[in-house]
Design a protein around this motif. Structure first.
Motif, PDB file in Angstrom:
ATOM      1  N   LEU A  63       1.235  -1.446   0.203  1.00 54.38           N
ATOM      2  CA  LEU A  63       0.090  -0.275  -0.357  1.00 54.38           C
ATOM      3  C   LEU A  63       0.509   1.125  -0.294  1.00 54.38           C
ATOM      4  O   LEU A  63       1.943   1.821   0.647  1.00 54.38           O
ATOM      5  N   PRO A  64       0.402   2.343  -0.016  1.00 56.53           N
ATOM      6  CA  PRO A  64       1.368   3.281  -0.684  1.00 56.53           C
ATOM      7  C   PRO A  64       1.226   4.615   0.904  1.00 56.53           C
ATOM      8  O   PRO A  64       0.147   4.105   1.701  1.00 56.53           O
ATOM      9  N   ALA A  65       2.560   4.932   0.906  1.00 56.64           N
ATOM     10  CA  ALA A  65       2.628   5.758   2.310  1.00 56.64           C
ATOM     11  C   ALA A  65       2.273   6.831   2.082  1.00 56.64           C
ATOM     12  O   ALA A  65       1.750   7.621   1.074  1.00 56.64           O
ATOM     13  N   GLY A  66       1.149   7.374   2.944  1.00 58.60           N
ATOM     14  CA  GLY A  66       0.396   8.900   2.913  1.00 58.60           C
ATOM     15  C   GLY A  66       1.304   9.844   3.809  1.00 58.60           C
ATOM     16  O   GLY A  66       2.376   9.617   4.339  1.00 58.60           O
ATOM     17  N   PRO A  67       1.000  10.439   4.275  1.00 55.26           N
ATOM     18  CA  PRO A  67       1.433  11.442   5.228  1.00 55.26           C
ATOM     19  C   PRO A  67       1.384  10.352   6.455  1.00 55.26           C
ATOM     20  O   PRO A  67       1.015   9.639   7.293  1.00 55.26           O
ATOM     21  N   SER A  68       2.252  11.414   7.020  1.00 58.35           N
ATOM     22  CA  SER A  68       2.188  11.084   9.003  1.00 58.35           C
ATOM     23  C   SER A  68       1.408  10.765   9.496  1.00 58.35           C
ATOM     24  O   SER A  68       0.797  12.333   9.721  1.00 58.35           O
ATOM     25  N   THR A  69       0.904   9.927  10.466  1.00 61.71           N
ATOM     26  CA  THR A  69       0.096  10.674  11.664  1.00 61.71           C
ATOM     27  C   THR A  69      -0.143  11.643  12.407  1.00 61.71           C
ATOM     28  O   THR A  69      -0.179  12.275  12.062  1.00 61.71           O
ATOM     29  N   SER A  70       1.474  11.641  12.646  1.00 60.10           N
ATOM     30  CA  SER A  70       1.761  12.662  13.726  1.00 60.10           C
ATOM     31  C   SER A  70       1.267  14.171  13.389  1.00 60.10           C
ATOM     32  O   SER A  70       1.474  15.027  14.012  1.00 60.10           O
ATOM     33  N   THR A  71       1.593  13.965  11.958  1.00 58.56           N
ATOM     34  CA  THR A  71       1.508  15.604  10.942  1.00 58.56           C
ATOM     35  C   THR A  71      -0.047  15.593  10.193  1.00 58.56           C
ATOM     36  O   THR A  71      -0.517  16.535   9.937  1.00 58.56           O
ATOM     37  N   ASP A  72      -0.496  14.820   9.731  1.00 57.58           N
ATOM     38  CA  ASP A  72      -1.662  14.722   8.905  1.00 57.58           C
ATOM     39  C   ASP A  72      -2.059  13.544   9.251  1.00 57.58           C
ATOM     40  O   ASP A  72      -2.653  12.792   7.843  1.00 57.58           O
ATOM     41  N   PRO A  73      -3.191  13.091  10.528  1.00 58.53           N
ATOM     42  CA  PRO A  73      -3.720  12.076  10.640  1.00 58.53           C
ATOM     43  C   PRO A  73      -4.862  11.769   9.411  1.00 58.53           C
ATOM     44  O   PRO A  73      -5.264  10.662   8.869  1.00 58.53           O
ATOM     45  N   ALA A  74      -5.494  12.548   8.895  1.00 65.38           N
ATOM     46  CA  ALA A  74      -6.210  13.062   8.135  1.00 65.38           C
ATOM     47  C   ALA A  74      -6.305  12.667   6.363  1.00 65.38           C
ATOM     48  O   ALA A  74      -6.444  11.625   6.035  1.00 65.38           O
ATOM     49  N   GLY A  75      -4.243  12.853   6.378  1.00 66.37           N
ATOM     50  CA  GLY A  75      -4.357  12.495   5.337  1.00 66.37           C
ATOM     51  C   GLY A  75      -3.685  11.290   4.820  1.00 66.37           C
ATOM     52  O   GLY A  75      -4.127  10.819   4.063  1.00 66.37           O
ATOM     53  N   ALA A  76      -3.282  10.594   6.510  1.00 70.00           N
ATOM     54  CA  ALA A  76      -3.200   9.318   6.370  1.00 70.00           C
ATOM     55  C   ALA A  76      -3.912   8.797   6.465  1.00 70.00           C
ATOM     56  O   ALA A  76      -3.966   7.846   5.012  1.00 70.00           O
ATOM     57  N   TRP A  77      -5.218   8.534   6.997  1.00 69.04           N
ATOM     58  CA  TRP A  77      -6.665   8.030   6.188  1.00 69.04           C
ATOM     59  C   TRP A  77      -7.069   7.890   5.649  1.00 69.04           C
ATOM     60  O   TRP A  77      -6.961   6.756   4.856  1.00 69.04           O
TER      61      TRP A  77
END
Length: 192
Positions: A63-77
């Motif tokens: 799966l592709p890596a998204g943003p870090s949950t520490s800086t952008d939880p909504a983007g990561a999800w």
């Protein structure tokens, strides 16, 4: 379950969890969660990390890596949920192999293991962050009915805590939450 039913269920469950992610106040990501030793952010991290490992080891899916949950939880999800949605919409003849389940069609494996986990962890995240934590009662009842016959195996897996006693007239949601080792009466600390 058909591939299209698995895709629709994932879409619905992922959107509900995504709404909970979007509803977390910035200071609440470090709030305690109903899972002992976890914070709200741990709930999100768990869903991202274990599913990546599960799909990589069992189906060779990266799966592709998204943003870090520490800086952008909504983007990561959002990145993660979109990638999984693509998998369940276009599974083809792919399967997932696991020593505990054998070979299972990919959409079925995602539905049974991952989507169900997202559904249950929606309660954890919403409850930890003072949001509406109501889950679909029929889905709670269906999950519980499927899991209860596997009680001993699930406990031995280490993935679930000890079952919490609830009254006989408890809702399906409270019975499911208690079955997976959460106290339905657990509340997060008051916001300061």
């Amino acid at each position: 379950m058909s591939d299209s039913a698995a895709a629709e269920r994932h879409r619905r469950v992922a959107q509900r969890f995504g709404s909970a992610v979007a509803g977390v106040a910035p200071g609440d990501w470090d709030s305690p969660a109903p899972v002992a030793g976890w914070t709200a952010r741990h709930v999100l991290d768990h869903l991202l990390e274990w599913s990546r490992a599960f799909l990589a080891s069992g189906a060779g899916v990266e799966l592709p890596a998204g943003p870090s949950t520490s800086t952008d939880p909504a983007g990561a999800w959002a990145v993660h949920a979109a990638a999984v949605q693509e998998l369940v919409e276009e599974p083809g003849d792919r399967s997932l192999s696991n020593p505990h389940t054998g070979d299972v069609p990919l959409a079925v494996a995602i539905d049974q293991f991952y989507t169900s986990d997202v559904f249950m962890h929606t309660w954890d995240l919403a409850r930890a962050t003072h949001q509406d934590d109501r889950l679909d009662e029929a889905e709670c009842a269906n999950l519980l009915a499927g899991m209860e016959p596997l009680d001993q195996m699930l406990r031995e897996s280490g993935q679930y805590g000890a079952r919490v006693p609830v009254p006989d007239d408890a809702t399906a949601q409270d019975r499911l939450v208690a079955f997976i080792g959460r106290d339905p009466l657990w509340r997060p600390p008051a916001r300061s």
